[in-house]
Design a protein around this motif. Structure first.
Motif, PDB file in Angstrom:
ATOM      1  N   UNK A 118     -31.706  14.171   8.441  1.00  0.00           N
ATOM      2  CA  UNK A 118     -32.842  14.223   9.071  1.00  0.00           C
ATOM      3  C   UNK A 118     -33.431  15.451   9.368  1.00  0.00           C
ATOM      4  N   UNK A 119     -32.562  16.505   9.536  1.00  0.00           N
ATOM      5  CA  UNK A 119     -33.211  17.958   9.613  1.00  0.00           C
ATOM      6  C   UNK A 119     -33.822  18.414   7.863  1.00  0.00           C
ATOM      7  N   UNK A 120     -33.082  18.030   7.157  1.00  0.00           N
ATOM      8  CA  UNK A 120     -33.884  18.328   5.832  1.00  0.00           C
ATOM      9  C   UNK A 120     -35.126  17.565   5.813  1.00  0.00           C
ATOM     10  N   UNK A 121     -35.361  16.237   6.240  1.00  0.00           N
ATOM     11  CA  UNK A 121     -36.691  15.700   6.213  1.00  0.00           C
ATOM     12  C   UNK A 121     -37.619  16.458   7.147  1.00  0.00           C
ATOM     13  N   UNK A 122     -37.001  16.785   8.249  1.00  0.00           N
ATOM     14  CA  UNK A 122     -37.765  17.476   9.443  1.00  0.00           C
ATOM     15  C   UNK A 122     -38.542  18.645   8.849  1.00  0.00           C
ATOM     16  N   UNK A 129     -46.676  11.526  10.749  1.00  0.00           N
ATOM     17  CA  UNK A 129     -45.466  10.502  10.893  1.00  0.00           C
ATOM     18  C   UNK A 129     -44.226  10.790  10.216  1.00  0.00           C
ATOM     19  N   UNK A 130     -43.937  11.304   9.201  1.00  0.00           N
ATOM     20  CA  UNK A 130     -42.803  11.836   8.539  1.00  0.00           C
ATOM     21  C   UNK A 130     -42.132  12.636   9.562  1.00  0.00           C
ATOM     22  N   UNK A 131     -42.891  13.521  10.356  1.00  0.00           N
ATOM     23  CA  UNK A 131     -42.126  14.441  11.032  1.00  0.00           C
ATOM     24  C   UNK A 131     -41.506  13.796  12.269  1.00  0.00           C
ATOM     25  N   UNK A 132     -42.164  12.716  13.089  1.00  0.00           N
ATOM     26  CA  UNK A 132     -41.819  12.174  13.979  1.00  0.00           C
ATOM     27  C   UNK A 132     -40.563  11.144  13.493  1.00  0.00           C
ATOM     28  N   UNK A 133     -40.575  10.510  12.360  1.00  0.00           N
ATOM     29  CA  UNK A 133     -39.496   9.476  11.868  1.00  0.00           C
ATOM     30  C   UNK A 133     -38.224  10.605  11.746  1.00  0.00           C
ATOM     31  N   UNK A 134     -38.355  11.851  10.825  1.00  0.00           N
ATOM     32  CA  UNK A 134     -37.361  12.388  10.583  1.00  0.00           C
ATOM     33  C   UNK A 134     -36.451  12.927  11.813  1.00  0.00           C
ATOM     34  N   UNK A 135     -37.458  13.378  12.989  1.00  0.00           N
ATOM     35  CA  UNK A 135     -37.205  14.002  14.118  1.00  0.00           C
ATOM     36  C   UNK A 135     -36.153  12.691  14.909  1.00  0.00           C
ATOM     37  N   UNK A 136     -36.608  11.651  14.593  1.00  0.00           N
ATOM     38  CA  UNK A 136     -35.863  10.483  15.534  1.00  0.00           C
ATOM     39  C   UNK A 136     -34.451  10.321  14.770  1.00  0.00           C
ATOM     40  N   UNK A 137     -34.549  10.365  13.294  1.00  0.00           N
ATOM     41  CA  UNK A 137     -33.329  10.118  12.808  1.00  0.00           C
ATOM     42  C   UNK A 137     -32.308  11.328  13.006  1.00  0.00           C
ATOM     43  N   UNK A 138     -32.724  12.430  13.341  1.00  0.00           N
ATOM     44  CA  UNK A 138     -31.911  13.654  13.528  1.00  0.00           C
ATOM     45  C   UNK A 138     -31.403  13.549  14.777  1.00  0.00           C
ATOM     46  N   UNK A 139     -32.269  13.147  16.008  1.00  0.00           N
ATOM     47  CA  UNK A 139     -31.992  13.164  17.248  1.00  0.00           C
ATOM     48  C   UNK A 139     -31.066  11.749  17.596  1.00  0.00           C
TER      49      UNK A 139
ATOM     50  N   UNK B 146     -48.138   3.417  -0.374  1.00  0.00           N
ATOM     51  CA  UNK B 146     -48.341   4.706   0.313  1.00  0.00           C
ATOM     52  C   UNK B 146     -47.491   5.284   1.336  1.00  0.00           C
ATOM     53  N   UNK B 147     -47.043   4.233   1.964  1.00  0.00           N
ATOM     54  CA  UNK B 147     -46.234   4.622   3.090  1.00  0.00           C
ATOM     55  C   UNK B 147     -44.545   4.104   2.774  1.00  0.00           C
ATOM     56  N   UNK B 148     -44.158   4.054   1.547  1.00  0.00           N
ATOM     57  CA  UNK B 148     -42.840   3.721   1.438  1.00  0.00           C
ATOM     58  C   UNK B 148     -41.832   4.595   1.708  1.00  0.00           C
ATOM     59  N   UNK B 149     -42.128   6.008   1.880  1.00  0.00           N
ATOM     60  CA  UNK B 149     -41.504   7.270   2.524  1.00  0.00           C
ATOM     61  C   UNK B 149     -41.165   6.844   3.830  1.00  0.00           C
ATOM     62  N   UNK B 150     -42.179   6.286   4.503  1.00  0.00           N
ATOM     63  CA  UNK B 150     -41.834   6.313   5.985  1.00  0.00           C
ATOM     64  C   UNK B 150     -41.065   5.179   6.399  1.00  0.00           C
TER      65      UNK B 150
END
Lengths: 480, 204
Positions: A118-122, A129-139, B146-150
């Motif tokens: 999660x941290x690496x993705x953050x 969107x990727x910021x929020x999802x990776x933050x949730x994964x880490x948290x 487009x959003x496969x990553x998310x």
């Protein structure tokens, strides 16, 4: 997204892919061989993280992937290596802890690996969107590891408190992001920056900015969103606390830097005043609230709040020196904090009981002079006394602030670090001048290794700090 | 148009009536069932506006998962709903006031809001017109490409949630009897039956 761009994206995010697949394999090993495999899974997790670190170093290419949601550059690689190193050390610290507290389960290293993913993705996030999802994964992984010792009331309370407040901060972050999206129509960082101009920013967007910054301030435990920190640090098992004090802060700082230096770059005056405020408040609270603490884990929690305040000084400066100063600060702080936690983990009485009071360190200079010497060096360094590493960390961020005409901020920072000296020096006094009441058992080998290395780092920073500074400078250049 | 209007009023009327029944029904199980009816009618309203994906998601998520969870909670936990209801009546005026304020705010915001044309132009992934592509198709176009990553990160988040739930709650109890099928199948009359001679006039 066509097949070719997808394959190119997968190649660019190879370290994360390896880490994700590796975490799933480790989980399978643990599930099929049960709790007796904790040692194996922990060892393999460390190897996996080292392998991913090697991939980041040797296979690192600049570029963006997944239609701009993921990015990789010198800054991202620097932060990823820092986060990986923090996780590796925290896992190594947990090995000895498992020996003395047999309650550790195999899910613990797996969750640490997933949190690191999660941290690496953050750190790589280039889109809200990727910021929020990776933050949730880490948290989410961190909430669980805080409560991993589920038979202890303190650990469960720490996990629950962290979860409830973390969910609240995620809500604020999401609300802010929805406002930012609503007023710019974009989710990508560089697209948001392109849609913004300093003169024509709408009020709604500023509200969004405030909420986003509040959500992230919670993750780095900056005042006024620091309430959870002392309780979680005290309640969570000590190797988990050591983990919390380094890697997650690095990742959250990375997204803060990405947000303010890329997405909100055009509205620098709006975020600068917010960061100046939370920076001053964190430095002051970290300096004053730690004075009365008798539990060393709580003391380290207030110390981390203060140190995040100093690191924010560099971000608030908003120039290249500031960013490279922050990177250096985070690297040095991680080393000092992990070293200090290795010493705290070594505070174990002869009968195997772990103690956490500052008074328990009394007379350590007689019973274990090496550890007392290392802890003294680390405390001097955390206080920022030259010529140790902690002094240079503070020096660079304050210089950047002076260069950005934030003279008040720099002066307040120096004053609060003087106040902070008191409680660091008090620990040194307890170790060297108080009479010993009890003796600790001999520290485990890996603890000696880690605190020894961090002691060498802080004392030898003048000799070995050059390449680190150069790497931080190169990383900061990705923004300017 | 006439048929659409008829269905709109039908769905809207049943939705409001059943929402009222949710808070006024005596039996909590009835409340949950009325809640499900409300969800169904809200889904019907979504269908009328052309948001068929949202309508189906509402049914799957709210009726399929959330309402069933409510039912479980209502049935398994011994909550004294009668006592709660008498308290709730005391707060009714305050609740009504908050409801009116909320309704007015919604009317002001929705009545007064416009989508700025510049921002609509800059949208990250613009929605195609309903005549060209339906909602579900338009979402499917981008969700797995487009959003496969998310999508994948969301999958990992769910995995962590699952591991967390197991780590924090699963307890292997040692003193419970479990079914052991192979042991049951391997039983023979010799191991399972013993013949005891009982003398007349005595118990075992």
């Amino acid at each position: 997204m066509t097949a070719e761009t997808l394959i190119a994206s997968l190649q660019l995010s190879l370290p994360e892919l390896v880490l994700a697949v590796g975490a799933l394999i480790l989980l399978m090993i643990g599930v099929f061989s049960g709790d007796k495999s904790v040692g194996t899974v922990t060892g393999l997790s460390v190897l996996l993280l080292i392998a991913v670190g090697a991939l980041v170093v040797f296979k690192g290419v600049d570029g963006t992937a997944y239609a701009g949601a993921y990015r990789s550059d010198a800054f991202v690689r620097f932060m990823k290596l820092l986060a990986l190193a923090g996780s590796i050390v925290a896992l190594v610290l947990a090995i000895g802890h498992r020996r003395s507290e047999p309650d550790m389960r195999f899910e613990y290293p797996v969750l640490m690996v997933l949190a690191t993913l999660g941290m690496m993705l953050m750190i790589s996030a280039n889109d809200i969107i990727s910021l929020y999802l990776s933050l949730e994964l880490q948290s989410l992984a961190l909430y669980v590891v805080a409560a991993i010792n589920r038979d202890s009331v303190k650990s469960t309370e720490a996990g629950l408190k962290y979860f409830v407040l973390g969910a609240l901060s995620s809500g604020m972050l999401l609300y802010g992001m929805s406002l930012v999206y609503g007023f710019t129509g974009q989710t990508g960082f560089s697209e948001i920056a392109a849609a913004l101009t300093a003169e024509h920013r709408s009020l709604g967007l500023v509200f969004g900015l405030v909420f986003v910054l509040a959500g992230i301030a919670f993750k780095i435990s900056a005042v006024p969103f620091h309430m959870w920190t002392p309780d979680v640090y005290e309640g969570a098992p000590t190797p988990v606390t050591a983990f919390f004090s380094a890697a997650p802060k690095v990742a959250a700082m990375a997204i803060l830097i990405h947000l303010v230096a890329v997405a909100f770059k055009p509205i620098v005056h709006d975020w600068q005043q917010i960061l100046v405020f939370i920076s001053i408040a964190s430095m002051a609270l970290g300096a004053f609230a730690a004075i009365g603490q008798t539990n060393i884990k709580r003391l380290m929690a207030y110390s981390s709040i203060g140190h995040m305040g100093y690191a924010l000084v560099g971000i608030a400066a908003g120039n290249q020196e500031g960013i490279s100063g922050v990177l250096l600060y985070l690297a040095i702080y991680s080393v000092m904090s992990l070293g200090a936690f290795a010493c705290i983990l070594a505070m174990r009485l002869k009968d195997g009981r772990a103690v956490e009071g500052t008074d328990d360190l009394a007379g350590l200079s007689k019973t274990n002079p090496v550890m007392a010497l290392v802890l003294t060096l680390l405390m001097f360094s955390l206080a920022g006394i030259p010529p140790l590493a902690g002094f240079f960390a503070k020096y660079f961020v304050f210089m950047a602030a002076i260069k950005a005409n934030l003279l008040t901020l720099a002066i307040l920072g120096v004053l609060s670090s003087v106040v902070g000296c008191y409680y660091y020096l008090r620990i040194v006094k307890v170790m060297w001048f108080d009479d010993a009441k009890q003796e600790f058992s001999r520290p485990a080998g890996e603890l000696k290794l880690i605190y020894g290395l961090s002691g060498l780092f802080v004392i030898g920073y003048l000799l070995i700090g050059g390449p680190l500074g150069a790497a931080a400078e190169a990383a900061a250049r990705s923004f300017y | 148009m006439g048929l659409q209007a008829l269905f709109f009023y039908l769905f809207a009327f049943i939705a409001i009536a059943s929402a009222f029944m949710v808070i006024s029904a005596r039996n909590p199980v009835h409340s949950v069932l009325f809640l499900i009816l409300t969800f169904f009618n809200a889904a019907g309203l979504f269908l009328l506006t052309g948001a068929e994906f949202l309508a189906m998601i509402l049914l799957v998520v709210y009726v399929g998962a959330v309402a069933v969870l409510f039912l479980f909670v209502v049935m398994m936990l011994d909550v004294d709903f009668a006592a709660l209801r008498t308290k709730a009546l005391e707060y009714a005026p305050v609740g009504a006031l908050i409801g009116i304020i909320l309704a007015l705010e919604l009317i002001f915001v929705i009545g007064g809001s416009t989508i700025s044309p510049e921002i609509a132009k800059k949208a990250a992934v613009p929605i195609p017109a309903l005549t060209e592509r339906s909602n579900t198709q338009a979402l499917g176009d981008v969700l797995y490409t487009h959003y496969v990553y998310f999508f994948q990160i969301a999958g990992l988040v769910l995995l962590v949630a699952m591991i967390g739930a197991i780590v924090l709650t699963l307890k292997h109890r040692t003193n419970v009897k479990r079914q052991n099928i192979s042991a049951q199948v391997a039983r023979t009359p010799e191991t399972a039956v013993s013949i005891v001679k009982v003398k007349p006039g005595q118990g075992i």
